[in-house]
Design a protein around this motif. Structure first.
Motif, short mmCIF file in Angstrom:
data_model
loop_
_atom_site.label_atom_id
_atom_site.label_comp_id
_atom_site.label_asym_id
_atom_site.label_seq_id
_atom_site.Cartn_x
_atom_site.Cartn_y
_atom_site.Cartn_z
N LEU A 54 -2.99 4.77 -1.36
CA LEU A 54 -4.22 4.09 -0.59
C LEU A 54 -4.97 5.80 0.19
CD1 LEU A 54 -5.54 1.76 1.83
CD2 LEU A 54 -3.11 2.66 2.83
N HIS A 55 -4.54 6.35 0.42
CA HIS A 55 -4.45 7.25 1.15
C HIS A 55 -3.63 9.22 0.23
CE1 HIS A 55 -7.47 6.54 4.35
NE2 HIS A 55 -6.25 5.78 4.83
N ASP A 56 -4.11 10.18 -0.11
CA ASP A 56 -3.47 11.11 -0.66
C ASP A 56 -3.86 12.33 0.04
OD1 ASP A 56 -1.89 12.57 -2.92
OD2 ASP A 56 -3.32 12.56 -4.23
N PHE A 57 -2.99 12.73 0.81
CA PHE A 57 -3.25 13.83 1.64
C PHE A 57 -2.45 15.32 1.13
CE2 PHE A 57 -3.75 9.98 4.75
CZ PHE A 57 -4.94 10.04 5.11
N SER A 100 1.04 5.41 0.43
CA SER A 100 -0.16 6.87 0.83
C SER A 100 0.85 7.98 0.14
CB SER A 100 -0.25 6.55 2.16
OG SER A 100 -1.66 5.69 2.85
N ASP A 147 -9.92 8.93 7.60
CA ASP A 147 -8.88 9.05 6.65
C ASP A 147 -7.62 9.36 7.66
OD1 ASP A 147 -10.75 9.00 4.62
OD2 ASP A 147 -10.00 10.21 3.77
N GLN A 152 -1.45 18.05 8.52
CA GLN A 152 -2.36 16.99 7.93
C GLN A 152 -1.06 15.79 8.28
OE1 GLN A 152 -3.24 17.26 3.42
NE2 GLN A 152 -5.03 16.96 4.66
N THR A 154 0.83 -0.56 0.14
CA THR A 154 -0.38 0.07 -0.09
C THR A 154 1.23 1.23 0.39
OG1 THR A 154 -0.11 0.07 2.25
CG2 THR A 154 -1.59 -1.32 1.67
N HIS A 194 -7.00 5.59 10.04
CA HIS A 194 -7.12 4.32 9.00
C HIS A 194 -6.50 4.38 8.97
CE1 HIS A 194 -6.98 2.05 5.20
NE2 HIS A 194 -8.03 1.74 6.06
N LEU A 195 -5.24 5.45 8.45
CA LEU A 195 -3.97 5.12 8.22
C LEU A 195 -3.09 5.06 9.12
CD1 LEU A 195 -1.62 5.47 5.36
CD2 LEU A 195 -1.13 7.74 6.11
#
Length: 777
Positions: free
Chosen positions: A422-425, A408, A467, A435, A406, A470-471
């Motif tokens: 998986l996450h794009d902050f 991010s 989010d 963030q 994964t 979760h990360l």
């Protein structure tokens, strides 16, 4: 009694190829076993780094008990299998395939740019007929326009699909594909677009015929006219291995050199095409030049060096400052440090791409070797556009993702990675750092651990969301550890040390590791030589400034360095190129050779020391930098400058040891105030150094940047301008005139300015406050 019987490992089988016993891995193909044994089997579509297609059928072999010949690239080995590559059945099959491949292939080898290094040409000599039995007309395929880097002659294509598989599996862009069916099949882009991958040039090496060739090299030379020189890529910290192909001491093209531990079989396009910047003579300095009464005149090396010696003698040690890029050899850095030690100056700096100097004595932290990145299972990118910063590293991250990892990301813009996130902050230059702090807060709350010092209070002030939580939970799972990759956006950020401290704490608590990217090809070598200072030396007044293989565009704070040079008594540039912006601010120019023109060592981002060899003659009176520095030391009467050749200097630098890289977590909390829009100083992939800025093929490619400021569509109303308007970006009373563009990938409240260009010379990356007003002209 000990059993000494020979046993074959459980994961291997024994087969026989042309009467030779061969051990092969279970599940491997016949062609792999043959290659390991040195047994040649012809092929076109097979490549060790790509998936098996088995569509050319050139590798047909005779397998005992099989009813017909089988493709060696797609036939798994089995214990006891007997394979014949030279039997009548095998050679007949190979000759028949060769005849079919040549039915539609034009017989124009004398005018084909691939002539002399064409796999089809080579194989046809062994397996082709001397007379064609085909009398009908050949098919003709329309050429594709794939951009400024790749030339096409698609009628020559034999549909091996190596290019298609590379762009799908390695580059991750899917820009080429097979269109049509049967004899109407051709390789094409779906909508007539050019190929925009940062590694697109590798399809040229993969193409076994003359269908895809090097456009800038087209019709320049034949393969047998070229000499190959082993060298190291000079545009990023990977240190890719490559060959420069030269004729009469002139570099004409670049091709990759296999090195499984670093670049495998690939190189990035800027490593391949950056050499065309050597052909740009517009700002190339080939003779020492002295400014007198505002006018430049050519001078001899003796006069130029004597002038510099006299200037050195006028000033005390710390009145002299050095700014060097990370695009020179370690030997040059060693001699620069030696010279400045004798001068008594500690004001020397190679980290010109940085804006936060609150920590000054640290090597880049690299916990995971480059080759092992592909084996990671969780990766978090912290302030980096890795695809453009280190394309080979990005390839390793993609390999990890393909294997189930994964990925991010935290950053100031929604980039277009060639893997799923998986996450794009994303947030403006202030918010994305917050963030990251929110992630630290969530991890702290779940793990019941907190950062120390000022950082702890700031972290606990941040807000979290679903989010982020979760990360945090994913990172705290004990089954696997995460790799945090700190990119060059973080390195340039005014809060760089806070970002690194947060990342180091996250890695510590989650059991993860950290890889930190430095800008430039030899930043580690410059650091090992000791070319760093305490604090930002641009904030101090110096009467004599030295610029070494750098231009104003290479600095993060371009406006500040312009001011520093303007306010000094004397400035000298040790440079291969010198544009108008630098010429206006220096008094003496000493032409020194670029990396492809010298021999020396370089240490990449991963602490691997490698030697690059001189490949091209330097023009005019240009001299290798180490020679100029040695003579300068002798003229000053300093001890220790009695080097006979480059090997004497290399005997010093080869003793350099990799220092422990520790990111200190007790950093100060800096919270820049932003008025107006928050600046994101974007470094384009082809704006990073002297050569790529001058390489016309790269500047004509789809990844080249332009003189723009980009904002989110929702900010247009408050700005009061429309897309395409000529505007001024204002920062601290300084102005940069740019064209306004719009993108949904830019966060609200952010202004993306392309740095490394002459249009942005009035912008400092360290000041995040900018405004957009009407053009001043």
């Amino acid at each position: 009694m000990t059993d000494t019987t020979n046993q074959v490992a459980d994961n291997t089988v024994t087969i026989e190829i042309d009467g030779q016993p061969v051990k092969a891995d279970k599940g491997s193909m016949i062609i792999e076993a043959a290659d390991k044994q040195g047994i040649k089997i012809p092929r076109f579509c097979y490549h060790k780094k790509l998936s098996i297609a088995a569509n050319c059928r050139m590798c047909m072999v005779d397998v005992e008990k099989a009813p017909k010949p089988l493709p060696a690239c797609a036939t798994p080995v089995m214990d006891g299998m007997k394979v014949y590559t030279q039997s009548k059945r095998a050679t007949d099959a190979q000759r028949n395939v060769m005849e079919f491949l040549l039915i539609n292939h034009p017989l124009d080898c004398p005018i084909c740019d691939q002539g002399g290094e064409c796999e089809l040409q080579d194989v046809s000599m062994g397996y082709g007929r001397d007379v064609s039995r085909y009398v009908d007309s050949k098919r003709v395929v329309k050429d594709e326009n794939l951009g400024s880097l790749i030339a096409t002659d698609m009628t020559r294509c034999i549909l091996c699909t190596r290019c298609v598989r590379f762009l799908n599996e390695i580059a991750g862009t899917d820009e080429l594909g097979g269109i049509g069916r049967g004899d109407r099949t051709n390789i094409s882009t779906a909508v007539g677009a050019s190929v925009g991958s940062e590694m697109s040039g590798n399809v040229i090496d993969l193409c076994p015929v003359g269908a895809l060739t090097n456009k800038p090299f087209r019709y320049k030379a034949r393969a047998w006219e070229l000499m190959a020189t082993s060298a190291i890529a000079m545009h990023d910290g990977v240190g890719s291995n490559l060959y420069y192909h030269t004729r009469n001491g002139d570099i004409l093209r670049t091709v990759p050199q296999d090195n499984e531990a670093i670049n495998e079989a690939w190189i990035a396009d800027r490593d391949r095409y950056g050499i065309h910047g050597l052909k740009n003579q517009e700002n190339r300095v080939t003779q020492p030049m002295i400014k007198e009464n505002g006018q430049w005149r050519e001078a001899s090396w003796e006069d130029a060096l004597n002038m510099l010696v006299n200037q050195f003698k006028k000033f005390d040690g710390d009145e002299i400052a050095l700014y060097t890029s990370n695009y020179a050899t370690t030997e040059e850095y060693h001699l620069l440090k030696q010279l400045f030690d004798h001068l008594g100056s500690h004001h020397h700096e190679h980290r010109i791409h940085m804006t936060d100097f609150s920590e000054h004595d640290r090597m880049p932290r690299v916990d995971v070797a480059l080759a092992d990145v592909a084996e990671q299972q969780k990766i978090v990118i912290v302030g980096g556009h890795i695809r453009h910063e280190q394309p080979i590293l990005n390839h390793k991250i993609r390999q990890a993702w393909l294997a189930g990892a994964t990925v991010s990301s935290f950053g100031p813009q929604a980039f277009a990675p060639n893997y799923d996130l998986l996450h794009d902050f994303t947030g403006n230059s202030i918010n994305w750092v917050k963030q990251l702090a929110s992630l630290a807060k969530s991890v702290a709350e779940i793990s019941q651990q907190k950062p120390t010092g000022q950082l702890a209070d700031w972290v606990m002030e941040q807000k979290t969301d679903e989010d982020i939580n979760h990360l945090a939970k994913q990172l705290l799972k004990k089954d696997t550890c995460a790799l945090f990759v700190i990119g060059q956006i973080s390195e340039q950020h005014p809060q760089a040390n806070m970002i690194k401290a947060l990342t180091a704490w996250l890695a510590q608590v989650t059991g993860g590791k950290v890889n930190e990217l430095f800008t430039g090809a030899n930043a580690v070598g410059a650091h090992q030589a000791g070319l760093f200072a305490d604090g930002d030396i641009k904030q101090k007044e110096h009467r004599l400034n030295l610029i070494y293989q750098a231009e104003i565009q290479d600095f993060a704070d371009q406006a500040s360095i312009k001011n520093s040079l303007t306010n000094s008594d004397f400035c000298v540039a040790f440079n291969a190129f010198c544009d108008d912006a630098l010429k206006a601010r220096v008094d003496l120019i000493l032409p020194i050779a670029l990396l492809p023109e010298v021999t020396g060592s370089m240490t990449n981002n991963y602490a691997q020391r490698q030697v690059t060899m001189v490949a091209q003659r330097s023009p005019g009176e240009t001299k290798p930098g180490w020679r100029v520095l040695r003579v300068l030391g002798n003229l000053m009467g300093f001890d220790g400058f009695d080097y006979e050749d480059i090997n004497d200097v290399m005997s010093k630098t080869e003793r350099y040891q990799a220092e422990p890289a520790i990111i200190h977590q007790d950093c100060k909390v800096l919270q820049p105030a932003v008025k107006g829009l928050a600046l994101y100083p974007h470094q384009g992939i082809y704006d990073g150094d002297q050569l790529v800025r001058r390489s016309q093929p790269l500047q004509d490619s789809v990844l080249a940047t332009s003189d723009t400021v980009c904002v989110n569509p929702s900010d247009l109303l408050s700005i009061g301008f429309n897309e395409g308007d000529l505007v001024s970006v204002e920062q601290g009373g300084r102005y940069a005139e740019l064209t306004l563009s719009v993108s949904d990938q830019v966060p609200e409240g952010s202004a993306v300015v392309n740095m490394g260009r002459s249009s942005s010379l009035n912008i400092d990356a360290g000041d995040l406050s900018v405004g957009i007003i009407g053009a001043q002209s």
